[in-house]
Design a protein around this motif. Structure first.
Motif, mmCIF file in Angstrom:
data_model
loop_
_atom_site.group_PDB
_atom_site.id
_atom_site.type_symbol
_atom_site.label_atom_id
_atom_site.label_comp_id
_atom_site.label_asym_id
_atom_site.label_seq_id
_atom_site.Cartn_x
_atom_site.Cartn_y
_atom_site.Cartn_z
ATOM 1 N N ASN A 144 0.795 -1.237 0.000
ATOM 2 C CA ASN A 144 0.000 0.000 0.000
ATOM 3 C C ASN A 144 0.823 1.282 0.000
ATOM 4 O O ASN A 144 0.238 2.374 0.018
ATOM 5 N N PHE A 145 2.158 1.177 -0.022
ATOM 6 C CA PHE A 145 2.968 2.392 0.009
ATOM 7 C C PHE A 145 3.981 2.437 -1.141
ATOM 8 O O PHE A 145 4.892 3.259 -1.129
ATOM 9 N N GLY A 146 3.823 1.557 -2.120
ATOM 10 C CA GLY A 146 4.753 1.509 -3.242
ATOM 11 C C GLY A 146 4.357 2.454 -4.367
ATOM 12 O O GLY A 146 3.370 3.203 -4.285
ATOM 13 N N ALA A 147 5.103 2.373 -5.462
ATOM 14 C CA ALA A 147 4.855 3.262 -6.602
ATOM 15 C C ALA A 147 3.536 2.965 -7.291
ATOM 16 O O ALA A 147 2.989 3.830 -7.991
ATOM 17 N N VAL A 148 3.000 1.762 -7.088
ATOM 18 C CA VAL A 148 1.715 1.414 -7.716
ATOM 19 C C VAL A 148 0.531 1.981 -6.937
ATOM 20 O O VAL A 148 -0.611 1.891 -7.382
ATOM 21 N N ASP A 149 0.796 2.542 -5.769
ATOM 22 C CA ASP A 149 -0.260 3.050 -4.901
ATOM 23 C C ASP A 149 -0.309 4.573 -4.955
ATOM 24 O O ASP A 149 0.717 5.225 -5.145
ATOM 25 N N ARG A 161 0.211 9.386 2.068
ATOM 26 C CA ARG A 161 0.406 10.604 2.861
ATOM 27 C C ARG A 161 -0.684 10.742 3.924
ATOM 28 O O ARG A 161 -0.403 11.021 5.095
ATOM 29 N N ASP A 162 -1.929 10.513 3.527
ATOM 30 C CA ASP A 162 -3.042 10.622 4.465
ATOM 31 C C ASP A 162 -2.919 9.596 5.598
ATOM 32 O O ASP A 162 -3.174 9.917 6.771
ATOM 33 N N THR A 164 8.753 6.342 -1.181
ATOM 34 C CA THR A 164 7.595 7.061 -0.635
ATOM 35 C C THR A 164 7.944 7.675 0.716
ATOM 36 O O THR A 164 7.611 8.832 0.990
ATOM 37 N N MET A 165 8.632 6.889 1.559
ATOM 38 C CA MET A 165 9.061 7.411 2.858
ATOM 39 C C MET A 165 9.983 8.613 2.671
ATOM 40 O O MET A 165 9.896 9.602 3.405
ATOM 41 N N GLY A 166 10.864 8.529 1.682
ATOM 42 C CA GLY A 166 11.770 9.646 1.413
ATOM 43 C C GLY A 166 11.035 10.905 1.010
ATOM 44 O O GLY A 166 11.394 12.019 1.431
ATOM 45 N N MET A 222 9.436 12.293 4.112
ATOM 46 C CA MET A 222 10.424 12.992 4.947
ATOM 47 C C MET A 222 10.705 14.381 4.381
ATOM 48 O O MET A 222 10.809 15.358 5.129
ATOM 49 N N LYS A 223 10.799 14.463 3.079
ATOM 50 C CA LYS A 223 11.104 15.743 2.430
ATOM 51 C C LYS A 223 9.964 16.737 2.590
ATOM 52 O O LYS A 223 10.191 17.919 2.872
ATOM 53 N N GLU A 224 8.727 16.252 2.445
ATOM 54 C CA GLU A 224 7.586 17.164 2.422
ATOM 55 C C GLU A 224 6.964 17.408 3.794
ATOM 56 O O GLU A 224 6.458 18.504 4.058
ATOM 57 N N ASP A 225 6.946 16.363 4.644
ATOM 58 C CA ASP A 225 6.112 16.428 5.844
ATOM 59 C C ASP A 225 6.823 16.164 7.161
ATOM 60 O O ASP A 225 6.540 16.802 8.168
#
Length: 316
Positions: free
Chosen positions: A39-44, A50-51, A80-82, A85-88
């Motif tokens: 649920n947190f990969g590039a296909v998601d 984020r939510d 996605t984690m990266g 980290m960058k945005e939030d």
């Protein structure tokens, strides 16, 4: 334009019931931790990820659990984690406990799998770049390697901590005798084993049956359960058939043959017991794990905020 995330000022209001000490360490982990396996990969959808992570942190979930090959595709959960980290989460880094792992296949060739020093250190370096981190709080050997000398794998973990790339180390799904070796080796080098990650749920009690949980309790090692809901079997998802959009219908990790008549009868029995207590089956299953002596936390995945909200009820 994305909104700027500001964490909830009430995120630690339930600290007295939310956190448990991890073995005999200074680390407190939330009873429910957020796993990034699916649920947190590039296909998601990124906004959904984020939510979910916003909701998790706003409600006291400080531990995010990843691995090098989580996605899909491999590596993209860490990407996605990266981005998060960058945005939030950059300004909240010191409030977060982020883990990653290496041990399963990640890249082609002889150096992208198992437990060699070369693989573990190279993989962690890649993970840190993907996640925009200088270090992880916890780094695991993701699985026992029967062919690499344990001393090589364990010394790599020691050196990873001494290099500052990880604060703590753990192991996942190692057999009992290998766990004992790891505990003794790491302790003698002043890098104690923080935690053991094992598959524990009401349908799979191997860490209890194999006395792994007993050993962790006796030696001050934390324990965290993955797959606590047996990939959805311990929810109401399959009580009335196999939904078209379910993991079982896709047949990758859950096979239809697993849902036998006996298992379905047992699941309905558990569901009736949960309903009688005013719980969902998922709440009952998570609570059962947290009631086992020595368990620090359960790792839950989430495909929506609503699902995570439901799972968090087991903390109450």
């Amino acid at each position: 334009m994305k909104t700027i995330y500001t964490a909830s000022p009430t995120r630690y209001d339930k600290s007295d019931i939310m956190y448990r000490r991890c073995g005999k360490s200074g680390v407190l982990l939330p009873k429910v931790s957020l796993g990034f396996w699916h649920n947190f990969g590039a296909v998601d959808p990124y906004q959904r990820s984020r939510d979910i992570t916003h909701y998790a942190f706003d409600h006291g979930i400080t531990h995010f659990d990843l691995a090098n090959n989580y996605g899909p595709p491999y590596g993209t959960a860490e990407e996605t984690m990266g981005q998060l980290m960058k945005e939030d989460f950059g300004r909240y880094r010191d409030e977060l406990f982020i883990s990653s792992k290496a041990g399963y296949d990640m890249w082609e060739g002889p150096y992208g799998n198992w437990g060699s020093r070369k693989y573990l250190i190279a993989s962690l370096d890649q993970s840190l770049r993907r996640m925009n981190l200088d270090y992880v709080d916890l780094f695991y050997s993701h699985r026992y390697d029967p062919n690499t000398p344990l001393e090589e794998t364990l010394q790599a973990l020691v050196d990873i901590v001494r290099s500052g790339k990880a604060l703590y180390v753990g192991i996942s799904r190692w057999p009992l005798e290998a766990l004992k070796t790891a505990d003794e080796y790491l302790r003698s080098r002043d890098v104690p084993l923080l935690i053991y990650q094992g598959k524990l749920n009401m349908l799979d009690r191997e860490p209890i049956d194999e006395h792994i949980l007993d050993y962790c309790v006796e030696h001050g090692i934390g324990f965290i359960s993955f797959s606590p809901l047996a990939q959805g079997l311990l929810t109401d998802r399959y009580l009335h058939g196999i939904p078209d959009d379910s993991r079982m219908s896709k047949g990758k990790f859950l096979k239809e043959s697993m849902l036998t008549a006996d298992l379905l009868q047992y699941l309905n029995q558990l569901n009736d017991e949960a309903t009688a207590c005013g719980q969902t089956l998922a709440e009952k299953a998570l609570r059962w794990i947290l009631d086992q002596k020595g368990v620090t936390s359960v790792l839950v995945g989430a495909s929506s905020v609503a699902q995570l909200e439901k799972n968090l009820k087991c903390v109450e």
